[in-house]
Design an enzyme around this catalytic site. Structure first.
Site, PDB file in Angstrom:
ATOM      1  N   ALA A   7      73.737   0.668 -38.276  1.00 56.50           N
ATOM      2  CA  ALA A   7      73.810   1.275 -36.641  1.00 56.50           C
ATOM      3  C   ALA A   7      74.783  -0.081 -36.072  1.00 56.50           C
ATOM      4  O   ALA A   7      73.932  -1.581 -35.784  1.00 56.50           O
ATOM      5  CB  ALA A   7      72.489   1.221 -35.284  1.00 56.50           C
ATOM      6  N   CYS A   8      75.118   0.385 -35.092  1.00 58.95           N
ATOM      7  CA  CYS A   8      76.355  -1.285 -34.094  1.00 58.95           C
ATOM      8  C   CYS A   8      76.398  -0.572 -33.014  1.00 58.95           C
ATOM      9  O   CYS A   8      75.892   0.707 -32.158  1.00 58.95           O
ATOM     10  CB  CYS A   8      77.383  -1.616 -34.731  1.00 58.95           C
ATOM     11  SG  CYS A   8      79.033   0.138 -35.099  1.00 58.95           S
ATOM     12  N   GLY A   9      76.835  -1.227 -32.024  1.00 53.25           N
ATOM     13  CA  GLY A   9      77.422  -0.802 -30.512  1.00 53.25           C
ATOM     14  C   GLY A   9      77.396   0.652 -30.018  1.00 53.25           C
ATOM     15  O   GLY A   9      77.456   1.558 -29.643  1.00 53.25           O
ATOM     16  N   GLY A  11      78.677   2.427 -33.155  1.00 57.45           N
ATOM     17  CA  GLY A  11      78.645   3.800 -34.381  1.00 57.45           C
ATOM     18  C   GLY A  11      79.428   3.580 -35.327  1.00 57.45           C
ATOM     19  O   GLY A  11      80.085   4.627 -36.255  1.00 57.45           O
ATOM     20  N   LEU A  40      73.450   1.958 -31.750  1.00 62.10           N
ATOM     21  CA  LEU A  40      71.918   0.979 -31.215  1.00 62.10           C
ATOM     22  C   LEU A  40      71.435   1.791 -30.106  1.00 62.10           C
ATOM     23  O   LEU A  40      70.004   2.527 -30.019  1.00 62.10           O
ATOM     24  CB  LEU A  40      72.154  -0.011 -30.706  1.00 62.10           C
ATOM     25  CG  LEU A  40      72.810  -0.454 -31.746  1.00 62.10           C
ATOM     26  CD1 LEU A  40      73.085  -2.636 -31.254  1.00 62.10           C
ATOM     27  CD2 LEU A  40      71.773  -1.304 -33.224  1.00 62.10           C
TER      28      LEU A  40
END
Length: 91
Positions: A7-9, A11, A40
Site C-alpha cells: 500500500a501507498c498513498g 495505490g 493506505l
C-alpha cells in the site's frame, strides 16, 4: 497461500515499485502468495491479509503484521526488510 497487500498513498506508482521487489523476494524464497496493491486509506478492508507492506510508517494497528517497504525504493536496508517479510510469512 499467503495474502500480501502493498500500500501507498494512491495505490499506484510507489506501491507498484515496492510490489515488484516484494514479488522477487517471495519468489526467491518459494513463498506461495497472492499480492494486491491498495491505498493506505483502504487497509482496514484487508483484515484477513497475512502482511501489509507500506510505502511509509503507519501508526494505526490493523491487527496485521506490517513492514515498511521504503528500503525497496531507496535501496538501503533492502536485505533487512526482505528478511522481516520472510520471517513473518514463514513463521
Amino acid at each position: 497461500m499467503k495474502r500480501v497487500i502493498v500500500a501507498c498513498g494512491t495505490g499506484m506508482a510507489t506501491s507498484s515499485m515496492i510490489a515488484e521487489k516484494v514479488r522477487k523476494v517471495l519468489d526467491d524464497n518459494e513463498v506461495e502468495y497472492t499480492l494486491s496493491q491498495a491505498q493506505l486509506s483502504e487497509l482496514d478492508m484487508y483484515k484477513e491479509a497475512d502482511l501489509f507492506v507500506t510505502a511509509m510508517r503507519v501508526e494505526e494497528d490493523y491487527g496485521v503484521p506490517m513492514v515498511v517497504g521504503t528500503p525497496f525504493l531507496v535501496g538501503i536496508g533492502e536485505a533487512e526488510a526482505a528478511e522481516k517479510i520472510i520471517d513473518i510469512l514463514k513463521n
